[in-house]
Design a protein around this motif. Structure first.
Motif, PDB file in Angstrom:
ATOM      1  N   TRP A   1       6.026  -1.260 -15.194  1.00  0.00           N
ATOM      2  CA  TRP A   1       6.579   0.003 -14.692  1.00  0.00           C
ATOM      3  C   TRP A   1       5.545   1.090 -14.948  1.00  0.00           C
ATOM      4  CZ3 TRP A   1      10.656   0.738 -11.642  1.00  0.00           C
ATOM      5  CH2 TRP A   1      11.656  -0.241 -11.606  1.00  0.00           C
ATOM      6  N   THR A   2       5.130   1.758 -13.894  1.00  0.00           N
ATOM      7  CA  THR A   2       4.069   2.765 -13.943  1.00  0.00           C
ATOM      8  C   THR A   2       4.613   4.121 -13.521  1.00  0.00           C
ATOM      9  OG1 THR A   2       2.226   1.243 -13.549  1.00  0.00           O
ATOM     10  CG2 THR A   2       1.921   3.491 -12.794  1.00  0.00           C
ATOM     11  N   VAL A   3       4.153   5.190 -14.179  1.00  0.00           N
ATOM     12  CA  VAL A   3       4.497   6.551 -13.760  1.00  0.00           C
ATOM     13  C   VAL A   3       3.262   7.235 -13.176  1.00  0.00           C
ATOM     14  CG1 VAL A   3       6.384   6.912 -15.398  1.00  0.00           C
ATOM     15  CG2 VAL A   3       4.045   7.489 -16.071  1.00  0.00           C
ATOM     16  N   ARG A   4       3.502   8.198 -12.315  1.00  0.00           N
ATOM     17  CA  ARG A   4       2.387   9.014 -11.825  1.00  0.00           C
ATOM     18  C   ARG A   4       1.817   9.820 -12.987  1.00  0.00           C
ATOM     19  NH1 ARG A   4       4.363  14.365 -10.878  1.00  0.00           N
ATOM     20  NH2 ARG A   4       6.636  14.467 -10.647  1.00  0.00           N
ATOM     21  N   GLY A   5       0.517   9.991 -12.993  1.00  0.00           N
ATOM     22  CA  GLY A   5      -0.135  10.651 -14.124  1.00  0.00           C
ATOM     23  C   GLY A   5       0.196  12.112 -14.281  1.00  0.00           C
ATOM     24  N   THR A   6       0.739  12.741 -13.226  1.00  0.00           N
ATOM     25  CA  THR A   6       1.075  14.158 -13.283  1.00  0.00           C
ATOM     26  C   THR A   6       2.509  14.419 -13.729  1.00  0.00           C
ATOM     27  OG1 THR A   6       1.578  14.047 -10.915  1.00  0.00           O
ATOM     28  CG2 THR A   6      -0.615  14.839 -11.536  1.00  0.00           C
ATOM     29  N   LEU A   7       3.243  13.366 -14.066  1.00  0.00           N
ATOM     30  CA  LEU A   7       4.622  13.548 -14.504  1.00  0.00           C
ATOM     31  C   LEU A   7       4.652  14.224 -15.877  1.00  0.00           C
ATOM     32  CD1 LEU A   7       7.540  12.859 -13.538  1.00  0.00           C
ATOM     33  CD2 LEU A   7       7.411  10.817 -14.966  1.00  0.00           C
TER      34      LEU A   7
ATOM     35  N   ALA B   1      -2.712   7.060 -12.940  1.00  0.00           N
ATOM     36  CA  ALA B   1      -1.443   6.316 -12.962  1.00  0.00           C
ATOM     37  C   ALA B   1      -1.339   5.600 -14.304  1.00  0.00           C
ATOM     38  CB  ALA B   1      -1.390   5.313 -11.817  1.00  0.00           C
ATOM     39  N   LEU B   2      -0.182   5.688 -14.941  1.00  0.00           N
ATOM     40  CA  LEU B   2      -0.036   5.225 -16.318  1.00  0.00           C
ATOM     41  C   LEU B   2       0.988   4.101 -16.436  1.00  0.00           C
ATOM     42  CD1 LEU B   2      -0.774   5.736 -19.331  1.00  0.00           C
ATOM     43  CD2 LEU B   2       1.167   7.322 -19.409  1.00  0.00           C
ATOM     44  N   PRO B   3       0.572   2.889 -16.840  1.00  0.00           N
ATOM     45  CA  PRO B   3       1.548   1.819 -17.058  1.00  0.00           C
ATOM     46  C   PRO B   3       2.276   2.042 -18.373  1.00  0.00           C
ATOM     47  CG  PRO B   3      -0.618   1.043 -17.699  1.00  0.00           C
ATOM     48  CD  PRO B   3      -0.793   2.453 -17.199  1.00  0.00           C
ATOM     49  N   LEU B   4       3.610   2.029 -18.325  1.00  0.00           N
ATOM     50  CA  LEU B   4       4.398   2.322 -19.531  1.00  0.00           C
ATOM     51  C   LEU B   4       4.838   1.057 -20.250  1.00  0.00           C
ATOM     52  CD1 LEU B   4       6.816   5.180 -18.409  1.00  0.00           C
ATOM     53  CD2 LEU B   4       4.599   5.364 -19.551  1.00  0.00           C
ATOM     54  N   VAL B   5       5.531   0.195 -19.524  1.00  0.00           N
ATOM     55  CA  VAL B   5       6.117  -0.998 -20.133  1.00  0.00           C
ATOM     56  C   VAL B   5       5.980  -2.178 -19.182  1.00  0.00           C
ATOM     57  CG1 VAL B   5       7.798   0.271 -21.542  1.00  0.00           C
ATOM     58  CG2 VAL B   5       8.416  -0.463 -19.223  1.00  0.00           C
TER      59      VAL B   5
ATOM     60  N   PRO C   1       0.809  -1.228   0.000  1.00  0.00           N
ATOM     61  CA  PRO C   1       0.000   0.000   0.000  1.00  0.00           C
ATOM     62  C   PRO C   1       0.839   1.274   0.000  1.00  0.00           C
ATOM     63  CG  PRO C   1      -0.931  -1.586   1.533  1.00  0.00           C
ATOM     64  CD  PRO C   1       0.400  -2.139   1.097  1.00  0.00           C
ATOM     65  N   ALA C   2       2.053   1.219   0.569  1.00  0.00           N
ATOM     66  CA  ALA C   2       2.901   2.412   0.622  1.00  0.00           C
ATOM     67  C   ALA C   2       3.298   2.882  -0.771  1.00  0.00           C
ATOM     68  CB  ALA C   2       4.142   2.131   1.461  1.00  0.00           C
ATOM     69  N   VAL C   3       3.462   1.965  -1.721  1.00  0.00           N
ATOM     70  CA  VAL C   3       3.800   2.361  -3.097  1.00  0.00           C
ATOM     71  C   VAL C   3       2.630   3.112  -3.716  1.00  0.00           C
ATOM     72  CG1 VAL C   3       4.535   1.566  -5.366  1.00  0.00           C
ATOM     73  CG2 VAL C   3       5.292   0.350  -3.344  1.00  0.00           C
ATOM     74  N   VAL C   4       1.426   2.603  -3.506  1.00  0.00           N
ATOM     75  CA  VAL C   4       0.227   3.248  -4.038  1.00  0.00           C
ATOM     76  C   VAL C   4       0.096   4.657  -3.465  1.00  0.00           C
ATOM     77  CG1 VAL C   4      -2.290   3.145  -4.169  1.00  0.00           C
ATOM     78  CG2 VAL C   4      -0.944   1.052  -4.402  1.00  0.00           C
ATOM     79  N   GLU C   5       0.286   4.789  -2.167  1.00  0.00           N
ATOM     80  CA  GLU C   5       0.177   6.096  -1.517  1.00  0.00           C
ATOM     81  C   GLU C   5       1.241   7.051  -2.029  1.00  0.00           C
ATOM     82  OE1 GLU C   5      -2.132   7.277   0.429  1.00  0.00           O
ATOM     83  OE2 GLU C   5      -3.240   5.386   0.415  1.00  0.00           O
ATOM     84  N   ALA C   6       2.456   6.547  -2.248  1.00  0.00           N
ATOM     85  CA  ALA C   6       3.543   7.405  -2.723  1.00  0.00           C
ATOM     86  C   ALA C   6       3.267   7.923  -4.132  1.00  0.00           C
ATOM     87  CB  ALA C   6       4.869   6.650  -2.684  1.00  0.00           C
ATOM     88  N   LEU C   7       2.708   7.079  -4.991  1.00  0.00           N
ATOM     89  CA  LEU C   7       2.329   7.521  -6.333  1.00  0.00           C
ATOM     90  C   LEU C   7       1.203   8.544  -6.265  1.00  0.00           C
ATOM     91  CD1 LEU C   7       2.299   4.298  -8.574  1.00  0.00           C
ATOM     92  CD2 LEU C   7       3.633   6.366  -8.998  1.00  0.00           C
ATOM     93  N   ALA C   8       0.218   8.271  -5.423  1.00  0.00           N
ATOM     94  CA  ALA C   8      -0.950   9.147  -5.331  1.00  0.00           C
ATOM     95  C   ALA C   8      -0.595  10.532  -4.797  1.00  0.00           C
ATOM     96  CB  ALA C   8      -2.006   8.505  -4.441  1.00  0.00           C
TER      97      ALA C   8
ATOM     98  N   ARG D   1      -4.289   2.852 -10.024  1.00  0.00           N
ATOM     99  CA  ARG D   1      -5.115   3.473 -11.064  1.00  0.00           C
ATOM    100  C   ARG D   1      -6.446   3.941 -10.490  1.00  0.00           C
ATOM    101  NH1 ARG D   1      -4.260   5.322 -16.431  1.00  0.00           N
ATOM    102  NH2 ARG D   1      -6.220   5.185 -17.564  1.00  0.00           N
ATOM    103  N   LEU D   2      -7.052   3.110  -9.649  1.00  0.00           N
ATOM    104  CA  LEU D   2      -8.340   3.481  -9.055  1.00  0.00           C
ATOM    105  C   LEU D   2      -8.185   4.631  -8.067  1.00  0.00           C
ATOM    106  CD1 LEU D   2      -9.897  -0.054  -8.454  1.00  0.00           C
ATOM    107  CD2 LEU D   2     -10.575   1.620 -10.190  1.00  0.00           C
TER     108      LEU D   2
END
Length: 283
Positions: free
Chosen positions: A221-227, A99-103, A68-75, A93-94
């Motif tokens: 590998w996912t990036v935050r959507g605001t990047l 949140a955008l999956p790249l590869v 959950p800490a990864v999800v919170e850090a992205l959010a 994503r929810l």
């Protein structure tokens, strides 16, 4: 006219300020803790150096305590890029909406989990009835969610089928529990199992695979959507440029248990979201 000009200038300044706020001076990276922290760092260091070279900016790896800490850090925009399991991506994503999956690794398009035991009498899940069993983390796609989903499809409810259900917290820990006799059976992702056998951490003469799940999409590998979109594109290009024919690149790919990286998209994880809802893990 002057007021309108000043208002326009102010709006432009605010817009520029917001844009700059989303640019990263340091690319902050994290990963779900599906293996020991030291192992995650060892696997990431060559990849991090490669990304620094390709992106022309510092890259910093930040370990987290749990999934959950990864999800919170992205959010909260505290990290820019994260290695996620399929279920963790769905959660991110929810929660974020963007949140955008790249590869993903080519292997992640057809991923599996392995059921293991050290009991010579166990040949199937039916043989584990009334015995103890271990999943990895409750938030793990390959160490919990998808194996549970496939078991439920076969009419096996873990909490009533097994005498005791435990959660080791990580794939390598599950294998260690089985080898030590702490549980009679367990499940972990196929990639980690292969690595543990190859490096001798697990004795395949004692612990063996007795079943394999059907395939499913998993890690990415996912990036935050605001990047910054330009940086996002450069990150994706860097992963896709990793070529196993180049020795330096192959070393990086080998550590990632990847033959190569391929593009991915949110819709690839719709099946995992459905499985999570069926298991009552998403409301």
């Amino acid at each position: 006219m002057l007021k309108r000009t000043l208002a326009l200038a102010s709006a432009m300044a605010l817009s520029l300020s917001a844009t700059l706020a989303q640019a990263a001076d340091v690319l902050k990276v994290s990963a779900i803790p599906d293996e020991a922290p030291t192992e995650l760092l060892r696997k990431f260091q060559p990849l991090g150096a490669y990304l620094e070279q390709q992106l022309g900016m510092p890259v910093e790896f930040t370990p987290v305590a749990d999934y959950p800490a990864v999800v919170e850090a992205l959010a909260s925009d505290r990290i820019d890029l994260a290695w996620l399991g399929g279920f963790t991506f769905v959660q991110a994503r929810l929660k974020t909406g963007n949140a955008l999956p790249l590869v993903q690794r080519a292997e992640d398009a057809r991923f599996t989990s392995k059921f293991i035991t050290a009991n010579p009498d166990v040949q199937s899940l039916a043989d584990l009835k009334g015995k103890s069993f271990a999943f990895g983390s409750v938030s793990s796609t390959s160490g919990s969610l998808m194996p549970r989903y496939f078991m439920l499809q076969d009419g096996i409810k873990p909490e009533s089928h097994f005498s005791r259900v435990g959660y080791s917290g990580a794939h390598d820990a599950t294998a260690a529990w089985v080898q030590a006799g702490k549980v009679d059976g367990g499940v972990l992702n196929a990639s980690v199992w292969d690595k543990l056998v190859a490096n001798g951490t697990i004795d395949s003469n004692k612990v063996r695979v007795f079943a394999t799940t059907p395939t499913y999409f998993d890690y990415n590998w996912t990036v935050r959507g605001t990047l910054d979109p330009a940086l996002t594109a450069k990150i994706k290009a860097a992963f896709l440029a990793l070529d196993p024919a180049i020795a330096e690149h192959k070393a990086i790919l080998d550590l990632q248990a990847a033959s190569r990286f391929i593009e991915t998209a949110p819709e690839n994880y719709q099946g995992i979201e459905e499985a999570a809802r069926a298991a009552d893990l998403l409301k």
